[in-house]
Write a protein that holds these residues in place. Structure first.
Motif, PDB file in Angstrom:
ATOM      1  N   ALA A  36      42.348  25.748  25.439  1.00  9.84           N
ATOM      2  CA  ALA A  36      41.271  24.862  25.882  1.00  9.84           C
ATOM      3  C   ALA A  36      40.119  24.811  24.882  1.00  9.84           C
ATOM      4  O   ALA A  36      39.475  23.778  24.739  1.00  9.84           O
ATOM      5  CB  ALA A  36      40.756  25.310  27.243  1.00  9.84           C
ATOM      6  N   ASP A  56      34.321  22.448  32.493  1.00  8.11           N
ATOM      7  CA  ASP A  56      34.263  23.899  32.614  1.00  8.11           C
ATOM      8  C   ASP A  56      32.812  24.369  32.694  1.00  8.11           C
ATOM      9  O   ASP A  56      32.089  24.313  31.704  1.00  8.11           O
ATOM     10  CB  ASP A  56      34.956  24.531  31.405  1.00  8.11           C
ATOM     11  CG  ASP A  56      35.042  26.038  31.490  1.00  8.11           C
ATOM     12  OD1 ASP A  56      34.498  26.639  32.439  1.00  8.11           O
ATOM     13  OD2 ASP A  56      35.668  26.636  30.587  1.00  8.11           O
ATOM     14  N   ASN A  58      31.635  27.259  32.716  1.00  2.99           N
ATOM     15  CA  ASN A  58      31.399  28.424  31.867  1.00  2.99           C
ATOM     16  C   ASN A  58      31.376  28.085  30.384  1.00  2.99           C
ATOM     17  O   ASN A  58      31.191  28.960  29.546  1.00  2.99           O
ATOM     18  CB  ASN A  58      32.471  29.490  32.131  1.00  2.99           C
ATOM     19  CG  ASN A  58      32.387  30.033  33.535  1.00  2.99           C
ATOM     20  OD1 ASN A  58      31.290  30.227  34.063  1.00  2.99           O
ATOM     21  ND2 ASN A  58      33.529  30.244  34.160  1.00  2.99           N
ATOM     22  N   ASP A  59      31.585  26.805  30.061  1.00  2.54           N
ATOM     23  CA  ASP A  59      31.616  26.377  28.668  1.00  2.54           C
ATOM     24  C   ASP A  59      30.842  25.060  28.502  1.00  2.54           C
ATOM     25  O   ASP A  59      31.361  24.096  27.946  1.00  2.54           O
ATOM     26  CB  ASP A  59      33.065  26.225  28.197  1.00  2.54           C
ATOM     27  CG  ASP A  59      33.188  26.077  26.692  1.00  2.54           C
ATOM     28  OD1 ASP A  59      32.177  26.265  25.976  1.00  2.54           O
ATOM     29  OD2 ASP A  59      34.299  25.752  26.226  1.00  2.54           O
TER      30      ASP A  59
END
Length: 124
Positions: A36, A56, A58-59
């Motif tokens: 990813a 995402d 967290n990203d």
């Protein structure tokens, strides 16, 4: 196929026709990349990021993986996006892999050409 090291390749674009509104209700992304972190889908409406809190968390809300191994109805992600006449949505992609990978985008929606009432009704 998106070439290895591609940083801003346009995968798809749609411009809303004059005299109409475009309503998108879902989209799907597909990639055969394995990591990813090495791929990203960037939806933009007239240069501004669309779906800013999808992806995402967290990203930095990067959209990088789909929900299924294709672009079928099983991989659709619900959304609400309305384009005004003349606005353009573009999907840009990045591929940091060492090899070319297949990437794809599908959007589901409709174009509304119905006339909207803009003057308030007066009288009985």
């Amino acid at each position: 196929d998106i070439a290895a090291g591609a940083t801003s390749t346009e995968l798809m674009s749609f411009t809303c026709p004059k005299g109409a509104m475009a309503h998108f209700i879902s989209y799907a992304v597909y990639s055969d990349g394995q990591n990813a972190a090495d791929q990203e889908f960037i939806p933009q409406v007239d240069g501004a990021r669309a779906f800013s809190y999808q992806g995402d968390p967290n990203d930095n809300f990067r959209i990088n993986l789909g929900l299924a191994p294709d672009l079928s109805n099983n991989s659709l992600i619900q959304c609400q996006l309305t384009l005004n006449p003349g606005e353009t949505i573009k999907w840009l992609v990045k591929n940091s892999n060492a090899v070319a990978i297949a990437m794809g985008v599908r959007m589901v929606g409709y174009v509304d050409r119905s006339q909207k009432r803009i003057n308030a009704r007066s009288g009985g």
